[in-house]
Scaffold this motif. Structure first.
Motif, PDB file in Angstrom:
ATOM      1  N   ALA A 175       0.818  -1.218   0.000  1.00 24.66           N
ATOM      2  CA  ALA A 175       0.000   0.000   0.000  1.00 24.66           C
ATOM      3  C   ALA A 175       0.848   1.262   0.000  1.00 24.66           C
ATOM      4  CB  ALA A 175      -0.929  -0.014   1.217  1.00 24.66           C
ATOM      5  N   ARG A 176       2.101   1.187   0.467  1.00 19.54           N
ATOM      6  CA  ARG A 176       2.954   2.373   0.593  1.00 19.54           C
ATOM      7  C   ARG A 176       4.198   2.203  -0.270  1.00 19.54           C
ATOM      8  NH1 ARG A 176      -0.140   6.176   1.987  1.00 19.54           N
ATOM      9  NH2 ARG A 176       1.659   7.420   2.613  1.00 19.54           N
ATOM     10  N   PRO A 177       4.064   2.412  -1.576  1.00 14.16           N
ATOM     11  CA  PRO A 177       5.202   2.178  -2.467  1.00 14.16           C
ATOM     12  C   PRO A 177       6.425   3.036  -2.128  1.00 14.16           C
ATOM     13  CG  PRO A 177       3.363   3.230  -3.638  1.00 14.16           C
ATOM     14  CD  PRO A 177       2.842   2.793  -2.313  1.00 14.16           C
ATOM     15  N   GLU A 178       6.214   4.281  -1.628  1.00 16.86           N
ATOM     16  CA  GLU A 178       7.379   5.138  -1.319  1.00 16.86           C
ATOM     17  C   GLU A 178       8.238   4.492  -0.223  1.00 16.86           C
ATOM     18  OE1 GLU A 178       4.285   6.325  -1.203  1.00 16.86           O
ATOM     19  OE2 GLU A 178       4.152   7.987  -2.636  1.00 16.86           O
ATOM     20  N   LEU A 179       7.554   3.969   0.777  1.00 15.19           N
ATOM     21  CA  LEU A 179       8.273   3.342   1.886  1.00 15.19           C
ATOM     22  C   LEU A 179       9.023   2.107   1.382  1.00 15.19           C
ATOM     23  CD1 LEU A 179       8.826   3.231   4.949  1.00 15.19           C
ATOM     24  CD2 LEU A 179       6.676   1.986   5.216  1.00 15.19           C
ATOM     25  N   ALA A 180       8.316   1.280   0.600  1.00 16.00           N
ATOM     26  CA  ALA A 180       8.933   0.062   0.062  1.00 16.00           C
ATOM     27  C   ALA A 180      10.115   0.425  -0.838  1.00 16.00           C
ATOM     28  CB  ALA A 180       7.887  -0.746  -0.705  1.00 16.00           C
ATOM     29  N   ARG A 181       9.918   1.463  -1.673  1.00 18.11           N
ATOM     30  CA  ARG A 181      10.970   1.873  -2.612  1.00 18.11           C
ATOM     31  C   ARG A 181      12.208   2.373  -1.857  1.00 18.11           C
ATOM     32  NH1 ARG A 181       8.401   5.948  -5.428  1.00 18.11           N
ATOM     33  NH2 ARG A 181       6.923   4.385  -6.126  1.00 18.11           N
ATOM     34  N   MET A 182      11.959   3.135  -0.807  1.00 19.65           N
ATOM     35  CA  MET A 182      13.092   3.661  -0.031  1.00 19.65           C
ATOM     36  C   MET A 182      13.920   2.512   0.547  1.00 19.65           C
ATOM     37  SD  MET A 182      13.037   6.442   3.070  1.00 19.65           S
ATOM     38  CE  MET A 182      12.137   5.364   4.157  1.00 19.65           C
ATOM     39  N   LEU A 183      13.228   1.537   1.104  1.00 18.67           N
ATOM     40  CA  LEU A 183      13.943   0.367   1.647  1.00 18.67           C
ATOM     41  C   LEU A 183      14.667  -0.373   0.529  1.00 18.67           C
ATOM     42  CD1 LEU A 183      11.109  -0.702   4.048  1.00 18.67           C
ATOM     43  CD2 LEU A 183      13.487  -0.500   4.791  1.00 18.67           C
ATOM     44  N   ALA A 184      13.983  -0.532  -0.636  1.00 20.20           N
ATOM     45  CA  ALA A 184      14.578  -1.273  -1.755  1.00 20.20           C
ATOM     46  C   ALA A 184      15.788  -0.535  -2.306  1.00 20.20           C
ATOM     47  CB  ALA A 184      13.539  -1.491  -2.846  1.00 20.20           C
ATOM     48  N   GLU A 185      15.690   0.819  -2.435  1.00 25.09           N
ATOM     49  CA  GLU A 185      16.812   1.588  -2.972  1.00 25.09           C
ATOM     50  C   GLU A 185      18.044   1.498  -2.085  1.00 25.09           C
ATOM     51  OE1 GLU A 185      15.460   5.552  -3.695  1.00 25.09           O
ATOM     52  OE2 GLU A 185      14.261   4.884  -5.416  1.00 25.09           O
ATOM     53  N   ALA A 186      17.801   1.511  -0.806  1.00 22.16           N
ATOM     54  CA  ALA A 186      18.934   1.434   0.109  1.00 22.16           C
ATOM     55  C   ALA A 186      19.684   0.123  -0.076  1.00 22.16           C
ATOM     56  CB  ALA A 186      18.439   1.529   1.555  1.00 22.16           C
ATOM     57  N   GLU A 187      18.975  -0.845  -0.615  1.00 21.20           N
ATOM     58  CA  GLU A 187      19.570  -2.168  -0.795  1.00 21.20           C
ATOM     59  C   GLU A 187      20.085  -2.368  -2.211  1.00 21.20           C
ATOM     60  OE1 GLU A 187      19.733  -3.895   1.722  1.00 21.20           O
ATOM     61  OE2 GLU A 187      18.070  -3.439   3.045  1.00 21.20           O
ATOM     62  N   SER A 188      19.866  -1.384  -3.084  1.00 21.84           N
ATOM     63  CA  SER A 188      19.966  -1.665  -4.524  1.00 21.84           C
ATOM     64  C   SER A 188      21.360  -2.116  -4.953  1.00 21.84           C
ATOM     65  CB  SER A 188      19.556  -0.434  -5.332  1.00 21.84           C
ATOM     66  OG  SER A 188      20.435   0.624  -5.011  1.00 21.84           O
ATOM     67  N   ASP A 189      22.411  -1.647  -4.271  1.00 20.82           N
ATOM     68  CA  ASP A 189      23.745  -2.035  -4.730  1.00 20.82           C
ATOM     69  C   ASP A 189      24.152  -3.433  -4.255  1.00 20.82           C
ATOM     70  OD1 ASP A 189      25.474   0.198  -2.409  1.00 20.82           O
ATOM     71  OD2 ASP A 189      23.614  -0.910  -2.278  1.00 20.82           O
ATOM     72  N   ASP A 190      23.275  -4.056  -3.494  1.00 14.09           N
ATOM     73  CA  ASP A 190      23.623  -5.413  -3.063  1.00 14.09           C
ATOM     74  C   ASP A 190      22.354  -6.184  -2.745  1.00 14.09           C
ATOM     75  OD1 ASP A 190      24.628  -7.737  -2.100  1.00 14.09           O
ATOM     76  OD2 ASP A 190      25.726  -6.857  -0.421  1.00 14.09           O
ATOM     77  N   GLN A 191      21.865  -6.908  -3.721  1.00 12.25           N
ATOM     78  CA  GLN A 191      20.597  -7.627  -3.548  1.00 12.25           C
ATOM     79  C   GLN A 191      20.675  -8.638  -2.410  1.00 12.25           C
ATOM     80  OE1 GLN A 191      17.337  -7.626  -4.646  1.00 12.25           O
ATOM     81  NE2 GLN A 191      17.913  -5.563  -5.268  1.00 12.25           N
ATOM     82  N   ALA A 192      21.813  -9.220  -2.214  1.00 13.51           N
ATOM     83  CA  ALA A 192      21.970 -10.232  -1.166  1.00 13.51           C
ATOM     84  C   ALA A 192      21.777  -9.624   0.226  1.00 13.51           C
ATOM     85  CB  ALA A 192      23.341 -10.891  -1.254  1.00 13.51           C
ATOM     86  N   GLU A 193      21.887  -8.275   0.277  1.00 15.99           N
ATOM     87  CA  GLU A 193      21.755  -7.592   1.568  1.00 15.99           C
ATOM     88  C   GLU A 193      20.340  -7.761   2.151  1.00 15.99           C
ATOM     89  OE1 GLU A 193      22.461  -5.575   4.956  1.00 15.99           O
ATOM     90  OE2 GLU A 193      23.902  -6.432   3.548  1.00 15.99           O
ATOM     91  N   ILE A 194      19.336  -7.835   1.271  1.00 12.44           N
ATOM     92  CA  ILE A 194      17.959  -8.038   1.757  1.00 12.44           C
ATOM     93  C   ILE A 194      17.865  -9.377   2.491  1.00 12.44           C
ATOM     94  CG2 ILE A 194      15.552  -8.419   1.064  1.00 12.44           C
ATOM     95  CD1 ILE A 194      15.953  -6.400  -1.150  1.00 12.44           C
ATOM     96  N   SER A 195      18.437 -10.412   1.890  1.00 12.73           N
ATOM     97  CA  SER A 195      18.433 -11.732   2.540  1.00 12.73           C
ATOM     98  C   SER A 195      19.165 -11.660   3.873  1.00 12.73           C
ATOM     99  CB  SER A 195      19.119 -12.773   1.653  1.00 12.73           C
ATOM    100  OG  SER A 195      18.587 -12.715   0.362  1.00 12.73           O
ATOM    101  N   ARG A 196      20.276 -10.922   3.875  1.00  9.04           N
ATOM    102  CA  ARG A 196      21.043 -10.827   5.118  1.00  9.04           C
ATOM    103  C   ARG A 196      20.230 -10.111   6.201  1.00  9.04           C
ATOM    104  NH1 ARG A 196      25.786 -10.468   1.776  1.00  9.04           N
ATOM    105  NH2 ARG A 196      25.730  -8.202   1.684  1.00  9.04           N
TER     106      ARG A 196
END
Lengths: 214, 214
Positions: A175-196
């Protein structure tokens, strides 16, 4: 000063999480505590949550945001979480307080690490209250010593608390794409970071379960 | 240090009054406030009550009393008052907060004037929060401006709040002879003083009604 909608969303969801946790813990303390001393211990935790709410509310005002508007998109999901996880007894209330606090503190830490450095000071102030919920550990362990059969039931309860939180979290992210996007962008240079990050949250949750004896 | 049972009773009844007011206001704020801003305003008042509870609790500990034992004789009467005066809507919740706070502050003042001087400092600290409930006056008056017919209903409600408080107060006085005796002894050199005290309390209550526009 105008911040990105993601930052306002982040502060808004944390603020309503604290405001609703304060109200529900207060109610659980009044209706479920087996003694006035227990009631006081959980009420202290509830009032500390209100203190965090004040900090977040103040930060939103400083950013020029309307705190009520910032919180309102998250009211439904957090109220639903509380409605689905109303404790039936005192031990469930203690496990909820301890697990809920733990998830919230982990989330503050992730937010401070990944996101807006301007909230780092606020996170430090909130984290100064870490350890307040330790009384719950001691009381749950004493409860389990008196009634070992309760352990299986409480372990299921803790899993349900986390499961319902993840399900509401997914709803909020959709429901809150800005919030999701902000979290996703912070991770963008390392996808494995989300798993971590998820691995860290799970590990912390498992440590809390072990501390409770569950 | 051992104080007379009357002083411990006095601090105990005030402590449980604050603890229960905190819980009920928190619940009223969460369930009845028409907006998050209103919810926050009443929650601020609730948390201030909790601060008074902490002061009273600390004073009982300083006196060498068990705070839970000091509060427990008053749980039933105060819970009964709250059960009989559960607000049905937001305006009733505001009137209850304002009237309840007012009665409590008057009682603190009488206690400080008549009784143990050791609680005078505590009373000063509590009274520093007087005025916090003023937001209720403004909101009730705005509510009455929008719906003048509500005035009669709210005036009845305020009378019921006071009536139920007096009835529970009589019950407490009968059950706690030390507390009743301490109040009576303080008055012993002037019987007319009791009538003057009730006149003062009634006058203050009437001022609050007038402030609310009732």
């Amino acid at each position: 000063m105008k911040e990105s909608p993601g930052v306002v969303d982040l502060l808004g969801v944390l603020a309503y999480a604290e405001l609703s946790a304060y109200a529900r813990m207060t109610e659980d303390a009044a209706s479920l505590a087996p003694s006035l001393a227990d009631r006081t211990a959980l009420s202290e935790l509830a009032v500390a949550e209100y203190g965090h709410f004040r900090l977040l509310h103040g930060r939103l005002v400083e950013l020029g945001a309307d705190p009520e508007a910032a919180m309102s998109p998250f009211v439904e999901a957090l109220d639903a979480w509380h409605a689905q996880t109303a404790p039936a007894d005192w031990l469930q209330a203690l496990v909820k307080a301890y697990v809920g606090e733990g998830i919230a503190f982990d989330f503050y830490r992730e937010a401070a690490r990944l996101l807006d450095p301007s909230i780092a000071k606020l996170v430090d102030e909130v984290l100064a209250d870490e350890g307040r919920s330790e009384f719950a550990v001691e009381r749950v362990r004493a409860g389990l010593a008196a009634d070992p059969v309760a352990a299986g039931r409480l372990a299921l309860w803790a899993r349900r608390l986390v499961g319902e939180a993840l399900s509401q979290g997914q709803r909020v992210a959709a429901a809150r794409p800005e919030l999701a996007r902000m979290l996703a962008e912070a991770e963008s240079d390392d996808q494995a970071e989300i798993s971590r990050m998820f691995a860290r949250l799970t590990e912390e949750h498992n440590k809390r379960m072990a501390a409770l004896g569950l």
